[in-house]
Enzyme design. Sequence first.
Site, PDB file in Angstrom:
ATOM      1  N   ARG A 144      52.827  32.810  38.397  1.00 54.51           N
ATOM      2  CA  ARG A 144      53.993  31.914  39.006  1.00 54.51           C
ATOM      3  C   ARG A 144      53.719  30.330  38.828  1.00 54.51           C
ATOM      4  NH1 ARG A 144      55.240  35.206  44.081  1.00 54.51           N
ATOM      5  NH2 ARG A 144      53.752  36.771  43.290  1.00 54.51           N
ATOM      6  N   GLU A 181      44.219  40.675  50.079  1.00 56.17           N
ATOM      7  CA  GLU A 181      44.611  41.563  51.476  1.00 56.17           C
ATOM      8  C   GLU A 181      43.568  42.694  51.270  1.00 56.17           C
ATOM      9  OE1 GLU A 181      48.506  42.777  51.402  1.00 56.17           O
ATOM     10  OE2 GLU A 181      48.297  44.096  53.315  1.00 56.17           O
TER      11      GLU A 181
HETATM   12  O1  LIG Z   1      47.509  32.192  49.134  1.00 58.27           O
HETATM   13  P1  LIG Z   1      47.114  33.631  48.887  1.00 58.27           P
HETATM   14  O2  LIG Z   1      46.916  34.596  49.862  1.00 58.27           O
HETATM   15  O3  LIG Z   1      45.945  33.578  47.877  1.00 58.27           O
HETATM   16  O4  LIG Z   1      48.576  34.145  47.929  1.00 58.27           O
HETATM   17  C1  LIG Z   1      49.254  33.179  47.032  1.00 58.27           C
HETATM   18  C2  LIG Z   1      49.090  34.008  45.790  1.00 58.27           C
HETATM   19  O5  LIG Z   1      49.933  35.148  45.669  1.00 58.27           O
HETATM   20  C3  LIG Z   1      50.802  35.344  44.673  1.00 58.27           C
HETATM   21  O6  LIG Z   1      50.312  35.574  43.588  1.00 58.27           O
HETATM   22  P2  LIG Z   1      49.899  37.110  43.207  1.00 58.27           P
HETATM   23  O7  LIG Z   1      48.575  37.123  43.649  1.00 58.27           O
HETATM   24  O8  LIG Z   1      50.955  37.883  43.820  1.00 58.27           O
HETATM   25  O9  LIG Z   1      49.759  37.114  41.483  1.00 58.27           O
HETATM   26  P3  LIG Z   1      51.214  37.089  40.626  1.00 58.27           P
HETATM   27  O10 LIG Z   1      51.709  35.768  40.695  1.00 58.27           O
HETATM   28  O11 LIG Z   1      50.538  37.249  39.203  1.00 58.27           O
HETATM   29  O12 LIG Z   1      52.235  38.007  40.831  1.00 58.27           O
HETATM   30  C4  LIG Z   1      51.272  33.588  44.559  1.00 58.27           C
HETATM   31  O13 LIG Z   1      52.016  33.459  43.302  1.00 58.27           O
HETATM   32  C5  LIG Z   1      50.114  33.052  44.856  1.00 58.27           C
HETATM   33  O14 LIG Z   1      49.392  32.968  43.403  1.00 58.27           O
HETATM   34  N1  LIG Z   2      55.260  36.881  50.989  1.00 55.48           N
HETATM   35  C1  LIG Z   2      54.921  36.564  49.505  1.00 55.48           C
HETATM   36  N2  LIG Z   2      55.967  36.189  48.657  1.00 55.48           N
HETATM   37  C2  LIG Z   2      55.723  36.220  47.217  1.00 55.48           C
HETATM   38  N3  LIG Z   2      54.740  35.920  46.813  1.00 55.48           N
HETATM   39  C3  LIG Z   2      53.374  36.134  47.921  1.00 55.48           C
HETATM   40  N4  LIG Z   2      51.979  36.072  47.660  1.00 55.48           N
HETATM   41  C4  LIG Z   2      51.465  36.455  48.943  1.00 55.48           C
HETATM   42  N5  LIG Z   2      52.442  36.647  49.637  1.00 55.48           N
HETATM   43  C5  LIG Z   2      53.701  36.492  49.086  1.00 55.48           C
END
Ligand SMILES: O=P(O)(O)OC[C@H]1O[C@H](OP(=O)(O)OP(=O)(O)O)[C@H](O)[C@@H]1O
Ligand SMILES: Nc1ncnc2[nH]cnc12
Length: 257
Positions: A144, A181
């Site tokens: 994202r 996590e």
């Molecule tokens: O602060 P944190 O606990 O590290 O989490 C934040 C990250 O989690 C989500 O991405 P995700 O890992 O879900 O990947 P994605 O954007 O590819 O779905 C979000 O877009 C951040 O990059």
């Molecule tokens: N609650 C949440 N919603 C969307 N993205 C996330 N990445 C980690 N936690 C999230």
Amino acid sequence: MSTLPTLSPQKILEAKIVSHCYFYSANSVKPSFFLPNPHATAARSSRRVKQLIHRGATGGASAPAGQPMSVAHMASSNVDGTDDRISRISSTIRVIPDFPKPGILFQDITTLLLDPKAFKDTIDLFVERYKDKNINVVAGVEARGFIFGPPIALAIGAKFVPMRKPKKLPGEVISEEYSLEYGTDTMEMHVGAVQPGERAIVVDDLIATGGTLNAAIRLLERVGVTVVECACVIELPELEGRVKLGNKPLFVLVSSA
Ligand SMILES: O=P(O)(O)OC[C@H]1O[C@H](OP(=O)(O)OP(=O)(O)O)[C@H](O)[C@@H]1O
Ligand SMILES: Nc1ncnc2[nH]cnc12
């Protein structure tokens, strides 16, 4: 006619740098979030941390039972406290309960992207902040961060550097592991994408535990880049991701506390 889905319980952070000094303002919350929050009074134990990671999705929503979560977070900032761009941005972010797993309220920015004004305002707020800060590099975190980073980079005249999940980049890479996590993941960056002495911001949609941004900072600093600040649309403050950033500044627009 397009319909925007349920509004989030997010609190609005009309902020620049997220400091330890918040103040509050109004927030709009739809009735579906006038619900009791079963996690609201739980203690912070290590078990709780795992719950919070799920709940991170709730945005740490903690309204007393039956009461609306109607107070907005704002930090002292040079964004005008009455700037209605922030409340519009906040109102377009949808929260999906139990995604991707039970207990998580997922903060969905795809609904923000459906609103061109909210999307533009989001980019503008970041551009206003970084345009005069001699930033050479906008590093965007997959996936994202790839949505918000490139328009910011173009507007401030910086290059965009993708920070990718493993085995996606075709050239030589450097890697950093980070905690999720459950277990770990790895982030990669192309060798040669950045040069020592360059000044970077790291952009993502959301900070939860801070592990992702921490890995991005480590990758950049390993090759001599100065990470000026991290920039996110949303923060889940109860997860205390800022702690993982050490003293690195964090700028967010919306807080879901
Ligand atoms: O602060 P944190 O606990 O590290 O989490 C934040 C990250 O989690 C989500 O991405 P995700 O890992 O879900 O990947 P994605 O954007 O590819 O779905 C979000 O877009 C951040 O990059
Ligand atoms: N609650 C949440 N919603 C969307 N993205 C996330 N990445 C980690 N936690 C999230």
